[in-house]
Design a protein around this motif. Structure first.
Motif, PDB file in Angstrom:
ATOM      1  N   SER A  28      11.477  15.604  -1.609  1.00 44.00           N
ATOM      2  CA  SER A  28      10.437  14.373  -1.243  1.00 44.00           C
ATOM      3  C   SER A  28      10.932  13.629  -0.390  1.00 44.00           C
ATOM      4  CB  SER A  28      10.060  13.536  -2.643  1.00 44.00           C
ATOM      5  OG  SER A  28      11.347  13.113  -2.820  1.00 44.00           O
ATOM      6  N   PHE A  29      10.051  12.667   0.503  1.00 44.46           N
ATOM      7  CA  PHE A  29      10.267  11.680   1.308  1.00 44.46           C
ATOM      8  C   PHE A  29       9.411  10.741   1.662  1.00 44.46           C
ATOM      9  CE2 PHE A  29       8.242  13.284   5.323  1.00 44.46           C
ATOM     10  CZ  PHE A  29       7.950  14.624   4.894  1.00 44.46           C
ATOM     11  N   ALA A  30       9.722   9.630   2.400  1.00 46.62           N
ATOM     12  CA  ALA A  30       8.654   8.541   2.479  1.00 46.62           C
ATOM     13  C   ALA A  30       8.818   8.471   4.141  1.00 46.62           C
ATOM     14  CB  ALA A  30       9.025   7.382   2.013  1.00 46.62           C
ATOM     15  N   VAL A  31       7.516   8.015   4.498  1.00 50.90           N
ATOM     16  CA  VAL A  31       7.480   7.866   5.973  1.00 50.90           C
ATOM     17  C   VAL A  31       6.632   6.429   6.308  1.00 50.90           C
ATOM     18  CG1 VAL A  31       6.499   8.549   8.155  1.00 50.90           C
ATOM     19  CG2 VAL A  31       6.428  10.036   6.233  1.00 50.90           C
ATOM     20  N   ALA A  32       7.696   5.529   7.044  1.00 51.79           N
ATOM     21  CA  ALA A  32       6.990   4.459   7.346  1.00 51.79           C
ATOM     22  C   ALA A  32       7.246   4.198   8.800  1.00 51.79           C
ATOM     23  CB  ALA A  32       8.002   3.361   6.455  1.00 51.79           C
TER      24      ALA A  32
ATOM     25  N   LEU B 270       0.866  -1.388   0.126  1.00 54.76           N
ATOM     26  CA  LEU B 270       0.008  -0.114  -0.240  1.00 54.76           C
ATOM     27  C   LEU B 270       0.847   1.173  -0.129  1.00 54.76           C
ATOM     28  CD1 LEU B 270      -2.584   1.630   0.330  1.00 54.76           C
ATOM     29  CD2 LEU B 270      -2.593   0.878   2.869  1.00 54.76           C
ATOM     30  N   ILE B 271       0.506   2.130  -0.905  1.00 52.34           N
ATOM     31  CA  ILE B 271       1.319   3.462  -1.104  1.00 52.34           C
ATOM     32  C   ILE B 271       0.231   4.514  -0.754  1.00 52.34           C
ATOM     33  CG2 ILE B 271       2.186   5.033  -2.781  1.00 52.34           C
ATOM     34  CD1 ILE B 271       4.164   2.772  -2.484  1.00 52.34           C
ATOM     35  N   ASP B 272       0.796   5.577  -0.127  1.00 49.74           N
ATOM     36  CA  ASP B 272      -0.192   6.616   0.205  1.00 49.74           C
ATOM     37  C   ASP B 272       0.359   8.028  -0.139  1.00 49.74           C
ATOM     38  OD1 ASP B 272      -2.557   8.453   1.323  1.00 49.74           O
ATOM     39  OD2 ASP B 272      -1.860   8.046   3.406  1.00 49.74           O
TER      40      ASP B 272
ATOM     41  N   THR C  34       3.865   6.050   3.385  1.00 51.88           N
ATOM     42  CA  THR C  34       3.504   7.325   2.824  1.00 51.88           C
ATOM     43  C   THR C  34       4.539   7.987   2.029  1.00 51.88           C
ATOM     44  OG1 THR C  34       2.100   7.667   4.830  1.00 51.88           O
ATOM     45  CG2 THR C  34       2.905   9.856   3.507  1.00 51.88           C
ATOM     46  N   ILE C  35       4.058   8.622   0.816  1.00 50.67           N
ATOM     47  CA  ILE C  35       4.776   8.946  -0.044  1.00 50.67           C
ATOM     48  C   ILE C  35       4.613  10.896   0.161  1.00 50.67           C
ATOM     49  CG2 ILE C  35       5.986   9.517  -2.285  1.00 50.67           C
ATOM     50  CD1 ILE C  35       6.843   7.011  -1.122  1.00 50.67           C
TER      51      ILE C  35
END
Ligand SMILES: [Zn+2]
Length: 349
Positions: free
Chosen positions: A148-152, A136-138, A192-193
């Motif tokens: 940009s960055f991702a959160v996990a 799943l990508i949000d 999360t992107i």
């Protein structure tokens, strides 16, 4: 199919000419929260994508609209959730994060699910559980400018692989706020992107390019490039403001505000900030209106910021990110996130 939820329109394999000519028309046709299901070459597997949980964050919706217009066939079935359609369509379009009087939808993915936003979040969770996507990508935008960055929730090869489809930076956090990426707890890799600022055309490209990788790759839980270097930031803390705090953005201290920040404070996003770098001004009597706790709920404010006279400084070398110059988001969500520059965890002293 038992996907019917009165809260969410289900649309299977829409024809490109049924989507409207612009993103705004596309949202008008959806008319509310929606799930678009695009069949893949391999019908045995599914991936999920969510976007527009925040009505003022259009990059994911633009990317999805652009992709759907090409009558695509993804590698596996793709489930696309489009959340705050009403909010995005409320004039002026793409202005409100959530409507006045409603909760932030990306804080509603945990009980209680009683209000309208909570019921919609629950409907999305129920469908995910029923459809069992492998990932799943949000997709979001940041409220300020920045990379940009991702959160996990977890740092493992699967979460890093998902993040690397879009970006080179990943925050790993144990904070539980009721955000969708906490779906990782159900053993579905979820990230999360944050593509960058909503007004930044590069953010639209990051969302689109990443979406193409996500839908086309045979595998998304393995690194798509062997040489990819991910910068991982652990356990960020949030600077939160009390409800009665007055914040303003100005080149000089505003004597009527509790907190004054320079309008270009966003330039610190992801940069290193040294302890002698002034960040802004806080009235000493308003110090208690600033709150920083770690995921364990411990007060770590004195390790993150300090006050010298009226000037606000980092208490140690920091990296700051998601700094907002939107006063209402600063108050309702947080002013910024911070990690120590040496990746040490912030603990109560
Ligand atoms: Zn967002």
């Amino acid at each position: 199919m038992s996907l019917g939820s009165p809260l969410l329109r289900y649309w299977y394999n829409p024809a490109p000419d049924s989507l409207g000519h612009t993103v705004e028309e596309f949202l008008q046709i959806l008319a509310g929260p929606a799930l678009i299901h695009v069949p893949g070459r391999d019908r045995q597997r599914k991936r999920a994508l969510c976007t527009l949980l925040h009505g003022n964050e259009p990059s994911g919706t633009r990317a999805l609209f652009r992709w759907l217009q090409q009558q695509p066939q993804p590698a596996v079935d793709l489930l696309c959730f489009i959340g705050s359609v009403h909010t995005a369509l409320t004039e002026p379009p793409f202005f409100h994060r959530h409507l006045p009087g409603e909760r932030d939808l990306n804080r509603c993915f945990r009980p209680p699910f009683e209000d309208r936003q909570g019921r919609l979040a629950k409907a999305i969770l129920d469908i995910l559980q029923e459809m069992e996507p492998e990932s799943l990508i949000d997709i979001h935008n940041t409220s300020g400018m920045g990379p940009s960055f991702a959160v996990a929730m977890k740092q493992d090869p699967e979460h890093e692989a998902l993040a690397s489809l879009f970006t080179e930076r990943m925050l790993v956090t144990g904070l539980r706020l009721g955000a969708l990426f906490e779906y990782s707890e159900r053993n579905v890799p979820t990230v999360t992107i944050e593509c960058g600022g909503a007004q930044d055309p590069r953010a639209d490209e990051i969302a689109y390019e990443g979406l193409l990788r996500y839908v086309d790759a045979a595998e998304v839980l393995k690194p798509f490039r062997a040489d990819w270097q991910m910068e991982v930031l652990y356990e960020p803390v949030r600077l939160e403001l009390s409800e009665d705090a007055a914040i303003t953005y100005s080149e000089a201290e505003d004597v009527y505000a509790d907190i004054t920040l320079p309008p270009d404070v966003e330039r610190h996003n992801f940069g290193r900030v040294a302890p002698d770098q002034p960040l802004g001004w806080v009235k000493p009597g308003s110090w208690d209106k600033l709150k920083i706790t770690n995921p364990a709920g411990e007060d770590v404010k004195s390790q993150v910021i300090r006050l010298q006279g009226n000037r606000l400084y980092p208490a140690q070398p920091l990296k700051l990110f998601m700094i907002t110059t939107n006063a209402s988001i600063a108050k309702s969500d947080c002013l910024f996130y911070a990690v120590t520059d040496n990746d040490s965890h912030l603990m109560a002293q």
